[in-house]
Motif scaffolding. Structure first.
Motif, PDB file in Angstrom:
ATOM      1  N   SER A   1       0.873  -1.175   0.000  1.00 38.97           N
ATOM      2  CA  SER A   1       0.000   0.000   0.000  1.00 38.97           C
ATOM      3  C   SER A   1       0.904   1.216   0.000  1.00 38.97           C
ATOM      4  O   SER A   1       1.650   1.439   0.954  1.00 38.97           O
ATOM      5  CB  SER A   1      -0.914  -0.008   1.222  1.00 38.97           C
ATOM      6  N   ARG A   2       0.859   1.983  -1.056  1.00 38.40           N
ATOM      7  CA  ARG A   2       1.786   3.105  -1.235  1.00 38.40           C
ATOM      8  C   ARG A   2       1.523   4.287  -0.304  1.00 38.40           C
ATOM      9  O   ARG A   2       2.450   4.972   0.110  1.00 38.40           O
ATOM     10  CB  ARG A   2       1.729   3.598  -2.682  1.00 38.40           C
ATOM     11  N   VAL A   3       0.238   4.529   0.018  1.00 37.78           N
ATOM     12  CA  VAL A   3      -0.128   5.761   0.721  1.00 37.78           C
ATOM     13  C   VAL A   3      -0.504   5.476   2.173  1.00 37.78           C
ATOM     14  O   VAL A   3      -1.277   4.553   2.452  1.00 37.78           O
ATOM     15  CB  VAL A   3      -1.309   6.449  -0.007  1.00 37.78           C
ATOM     16  N   ARG A   4       0.021   6.276   3.071  1.00 37.95           N
ATOM     17  CA  ARG A   4      -0.364   6.203   4.490  1.00 37.95           C
ATOM     18  C   ARG A   4      -1.858   6.477   4.598  1.00 37.95           C
ATOM     19  O   ARG A   4      -2.389   7.350   3.919  1.00 37.95           O
ATOM     20  CB  ARG A   4       0.427   7.253   5.274  1.00 37.95           C
ATOM     21  N   GLY A   5      -2.546   5.706   5.452  1.00 37.96           N
ATOM     22  CA  GLY A   5      -3.983   5.889   5.637  1.00 37.96           C
ATOM     23  C   GLY A   5      -4.826   4.994   4.739  1.00 37.96           C
ATOM     24  O   GLY A   5      -6.044   5.101   4.736  1.00 37.96           O
ATOM     25  N   THR A   6      -4.177   4.094   4.001  1.00 42.41           N
ATOM     26  CA  THR A   6      -4.911   3.149   3.155  1.00 42.41           C
ATOM     27  C   THR A   6      -5.521   2.074   4.039  1.00 42.41           C
ATOM     28  O   THR A   6      -4.817   1.423   4.808  1.00 42.41           O
ATOM     29  CB  THR A   6      -3.980   2.489   2.113  1.00 42.41           C
ATOM     30  N   LEU A   7      -6.834   1.889   3.926  1.00 43.40           N
ATOM     31  CA  LEU A   7      -7.541   0.877   4.688  1.00 43.40           C
ATOM     32  C   LEU A   7      -7.954  -0.243   3.743  1.00 43.40           C
ATOM     33  O   LEU A   7      -8.493   0.014   2.673  1.00 43.40           O
ATOM     34  CB  LEU A   7      -8.776   1.491   5.350  1.00 43.40           C
TER      35      LEU A   7
ATOM     36  N   GLY B   1      -8.515  -7.000   8.560  1.00 41.89           N
ATOM     37  CA  GLY B   1      -8.274  -5.772   7.825  1.00 41.89           C
ATOM     38  C   GLY B   1      -7.107  -5.028   8.426  1.00 41.89           C
ATOM     39  O   GLY B   1      -6.615  -5.377   9.499  1.00 41.89           O
ATOM     40  N   PHE B   2      -6.670  -3.996   7.723  1.00 44.97           N
ATOM     41  CA  PHE B   2      -5.569  -3.184   8.244  1.00 44.97           C
ATOM     42  C   PHE B   2      -5.614  -1.799   7.637  1.00 44.97           C
ATOM     43  O   PHE B   2      -6.219  -1.566   6.598  1.00 44.97           O
ATOM     44  CB  PHE B   2      -4.207  -3.848   7.994  1.00 44.97           C
ATOM     45  N   ILE B   3      -4.948  -0.874   8.337  1.00 46.27           N
ATOM     46  CA  ILE B   3      -4.739   0.469   7.829  1.00 46.27           C
ATOM     47  C   ILE B   3      -3.243   0.748   7.893  1.00 46.27           C
ATOM     48  O   ILE B   3      -2.570   0.369   8.862  1.00 46.27           O
ATOM     49  CB  ILE B   3      -5.544   1.526   8.617  1.00 46.27           C
ATOM     50  N   THR B   4      -2.735   1.392   6.863  1.00 39.90           N
ATOM     51  CA  THR B   4      -1.304   1.666   6.815  1.00 39.90           C
ATOM     52  C   THR B   4      -0.966   2.876   7.686  1.00 39.90           C
ATOM     53  O   THR B   4      -1.643   3.890   7.655  1.00 39.90           O
ATOM     54  CB  THR B   4      -0.837   1.904   5.365  1.00 39.90           C
TER      55      THR B   4
ATOM     56  N   ASP C   1      -8.012   7.366   5.133  1.00 45.61           N
ATOM     57  CA  ASP C   1      -8.267   8.206   3.971  1.00 45.61           C
ATOM     58  C   ASP C   1      -9.350   7.501   3.157  1.00 45.61           C
ATOM     59  O   ASP C   1      -9.058   6.574   2.403  1.00 45.61           O
ATOM     60  CB  ASP C   1      -6.992   8.391   3.153  1.00 45.61           C
ATOM     61  N   LEU C   2     -10.606   7.920   3.345  1.00 46.19           N
ATOM     62  CA  LEU C   2     -11.734   7.247   2.704  1.00 46.19           C
ATOM     63  C   LEU C   2     -11.662   7.299   1.179  1.00 46.19           C
ATOM     64  O   LEU C   2     -12.247   6.459   0.505  1.00 46.19           O
ATOM     65  CB  LEU C   2     -13.054   7.828   3.196  1.00 46.19           C
ATOM     66  N   SER C   3     -10.922   8.245   0.633  1.00 46.78           N
ATOM     67  CA  SER C   3     -10.793   8.321  -0.831  1.00 46.78           C
ATOM     68  C   SER C   3      -9.986   7.142  -1.382  1.00 46.78           C
ATOM     69  O   SER C   3     -10.038   6.872  -2.580  1.00 46.78           O
ATOM     70  CB  SER C   3     -10.141   9.643  -1.247  1.00 46.78           C
TER      71      SER C   3
ATOM     72  N   ARG D   1     -15.894  -0.213  -0.001  1.00 47.18           N
ATOM     73  CA  ARG D   1     -16.863   0.885   0.122  1.00 47.18           C
ATOM     74  C   ARG D   1     -18.301   0.360   0.056  1.00 47.18           C
ATOM     75  O   ARG D   1     -19.182   0.853   0.739  1.00 47.18           O
ATOM     76  CB  ARG D   1     -16.631   1.900  -0.997  1.00 47.18           C
ATOM     77  N   GLU D   2     -18.545  -0.662  -0.764  1.00 44.48           N
ATOM     78  CA  GLU D   2     -19.894  -1.179  -0.988  1.00 44.48           C
ATOM     79  C   GLU D   2     -20.209  -2.436  -0.173  1.00 44.48           C
ATOM     80  O   GLU D   2     -21.254  -3.051  -0.348  1.00 44.48           O
ATOM     81  CB  GLU D   2     -20.080  -1.472  -2.482  1.00 44.48           C
TER      82      GLU D   2
END
Length: 189
Positions: free
Chosen positions: A53-59, A121-124, A163-165, A172-173
């Protein structure tokens, strides 16, 4: 190997030994005989996965697989750091609906053993976070399940980094647990 109970039957936090010197360190991160001797687990792993996962906050999550391809997992972080979550969804479990979260990082070397019947699950916590996990069954698209990461039935604390984006459409669904025909049942040891 250090084995720590988590308060949820079957869910274990493992810390393999590291042997270091001025050059760095060495660690045997998986040995079936060592794992079995330390924990009593007889899980056979048949697939290794590696995600970046490249970006911090990726869930990513919450995921599992239904039988006949239900998976136990042995999860570790090979680069960066993640906040790793497991949720007990086994009917009849004394900890049904409870979750535990642990920081897994390349630095601390911690691993999480997640039995079947759990969402994962995880978040970065850092950019370029790598998660490596052994699975006891191969991937099956037909058995793949996603449950809402923010299902109020669990109340998982993901921290302030989400980061919900960056959520996938699948996550999301995803339905809530109450909308899922849950096949998992707790079997006391």
């Amino acid at each position: 190997m250090q084995v720590d109970e988590t308060g949820i039957p079957g869910l274990l936090l493992l810390t393999p030994k590291r042997f270091g010197d001025s050059r760095g360190w060495f660690s045997e991160v998986y040995n079936q005989a060592t794992l079995q001797a330390a924990t009593g687990l007889e899980t056979v792993f048949v697939q290794d996965n590696h995600s970046l996962s490249r970006v911090r906050g990726t869930l990513r999550g919450l995921h599992c697989q239904r039988p006949p391809y239900a998976q136990a997992k042995l999860v570790r972080c090979g680069g960066g750091a993640v906040w790793d979550i497991a949720v007990d969804i086994r009917h009849g479990s004394p900890t049904f609906g409870q979750w535990r979260g642990y920081e897994l990082s390349a630095e601390n070397g911690n691993q999480l053993y997640i039995p079947t019947g759990f969402l994962h699950g995880f978040i970065t916590l850092t950019p370029d976070a790598e998660l490596l996990y052994k699975c006891s069954a191969p991937y099956s698209a037909e058995c793949d399940v996603s449950i809402r990461f923010d299902d109020p039935a669990f109340g998982v604390d993901w921290g302030d980094e989400v980061d919900l984006s960056l959520l996938s459409n699948k996550d999301r669904e995803a339905p809530t647990l109450s909308e899922f025909e849950n096949p998992f049942t707790y079997e006391a040891e």
